[in-house]
Scaffold this motif. Structure first.
Motif, PDB file in Angstrom:
ATOM      1  N   ILE A 104       0.849  -1.189   0.000  1.00 24.42           N
ATOM      2  CA  ILE A 104       0.000   0.000   0.000  1.00 24.42           C
ATOM      3  C   ILE A 104       0.887   1.242   0.000  1.00 24.42           C
ATOM      4  O   ILE A 104       1.710   1.421   0.908  1.00 24.42           O
ATOM      5  CB  ILE A 104      -0.942   0.005   1.221  1.00 24.42           C
ATOM      6  N   SER A 108      -2.874   5.946   0.393  1.00 31.28           N
ATOM      7  CA  SER A 108      -3.771   4.846   0.017  1.00 31.28           C
ATOM      8  C   SER A 108      -4.015   4.003   1.253  1.00 31.28           C
ATOM      9  O   SER A 108      -3.302   4.109   2.253  1.00 31.28           O
ATOM     10  CB  SER A 108      -3.149   3.998  -1.098  1.00 31.28           C
ATOM     11  N   GLU A 109      -5.024   3.147   1.185  1.00 34.73           N
ATOM     12  CA  GLU A 109      -5.294   2.272   2.322  1.00 34.73           C
ATOM     13  C   GLU A 109      -6.035   1.027   1.883  1.00 34.73           C
ATOM     14  O   GLU A 109      -6.687   0.993   0.845  1.00 34.73           O
ATOM     15  CB  GLU A 109      -6.070   2.989   3.422  1.00 34.73           C
ATOM     16  N   GLY A 110      -5.897   0.001   2.709  1.00 36.33           N
ATOM     17  CA  GLY A 110      -6.657  -1.230   2.552  1.00 36.33           C
ATOM     18  C   GLY A 110      -7.575  -1.385   3.750  1.00 36.33           C
ATOM     19  O   GLY A 110      -7.220  -1.007   4.871  1.00 36.33           O
ATOM     20  N   GLY A 133      -1.197   3.335   4.074  1.00 34.74           N
ATOM     21  CA  GLY A 133       0.123   3.306   3.469  1.00 34.74           C
ATOM     22  C   GLY A 133       0.980   4.463   3.956  1.00 34.74           C
ATOM     23  O   GLY A 133       0.480   5.409   4.552  1.00 34.74           O
ATOM     24  N   VAL A 167      -9.659  -1.657  -1.329  1.00 32.40           N
ATOM     25  CA  VAL A 167      -8.513  -0.750  -1.368  1.00 32.40           C
ATOM     26  C   VAL A 167      -8.983   0.588  -1.922  1.00 32.40           C
ATOM     27  O   VAL A 167      -9.870   0.651  -2.769  1.00 32.40           O
ATOM     28  CB  VAL A 167      -7.338  -1.300  -2.211  1.00 32.40           C
ATOM     29  N   ALA A 172      -2.584   0.563  -4.357  1.00 32.06           N
ATOM     30  CA  ALA A 172      -2.678  -0.374  -3.234  1.00 32.06           C
ATOM     31  C   ALA A 172      -3.056  -1.758  -3.729  1.00 32.06           C
ATOM     32  O   ALA A 172      -3.850  -1.909  -4.649  1.00 32.06           O
ATOM     33  CB  ALA A 172      -3.711   0.119  -2.225  1.00 32.06           C
TER      34      ALA A 172
END
Length: 193
Positions: A104, A108-110, A133, A167, A172
């Protein structure tokens, strides 16, 4: 007098811990159904532990990425299963454990979300894990439900679990290569009437 009060409190705490550690004498799974874009239908299996305290599901994989179509950014798997156990018991899920790999980027992110509920009952328990991230690596996570949602006493309704991996952002990837969530089952005895 104070010693007796302390002793009584300690005995109540021990009884409470022992009661929460109990399980029904026998638990079986009648059937399991599942569906969704993230279930990975190849090599699907499930295992109920001998002590009836965990149920593990094994799917072939769940991966999401910001590259590609909007459908590639979100995958979900809905599992419904019927537990069979004696009257006098109630069940809940306390924790979920899973393994994942992430790559990531910054900004950004999951997001890994798990919901569960019982058919015919109101209420849904939810866990959400956000991984921001920059983050790269493989790891195992264990999250606890903040609220225990219990099945009604003397009923064994379908237990429904929905897992969603998403995501967001510029770049990501989040993958559960061998999607193997483990659910910690909590048991309690119903009050005697």
């Amino acid at each position: 007098m104070a010693r007796q009060v302390v002793l009584a409190v300690v005995l109540l705490m021990i009884a409470s811990v022992q009661a929460s550690a109990q399980t029904p004498p026998e638990v079986t799974i009648n059937y399991v159904t599942y569906g969704g874009s993230g279930c990975g239908y190849e090599n699907t299996n499930y295992v109920l532990s001998n002590d009836y305290k965990t149920i593990s599901f094994i799917f072939s994989g769940m991966a999401v990425t910001t590259d590609g179509s909007p459908a590639d950014k979100r995958k979900a798997c809905q599992i419904s299963f019927s537990l069979n156990y004696p009257d006098g018991w109630s069940v809940s899920i306390g924790q979920v454990t899973g393994s994942m790999s992430v790559d990531i980027a910054k900004n950004s992110e999951g997001i890994f979300t798990t919901h569960f509920y019982f058919s015919g009952q109101s209420g849904t328990a939810i866990i959400e894990r956000k991984i921001k991230g920059p983050k790269v690596g493989s790891f195992k996570i264990t999250d606890s439900f903040l609220t225990l949602l219990w099945s009604e006493c003397n009923k064994a309704p379908n237990l429904n679990i929905k897992m969603v991996v998403t995501v967001e952002g510029e770049e990501a990837v989040m993958a559960l290569d061998k999607f193997d969530p483990i659910f910690n089952l909590q048991w309690r005895q119903c009050p005697q009437n």
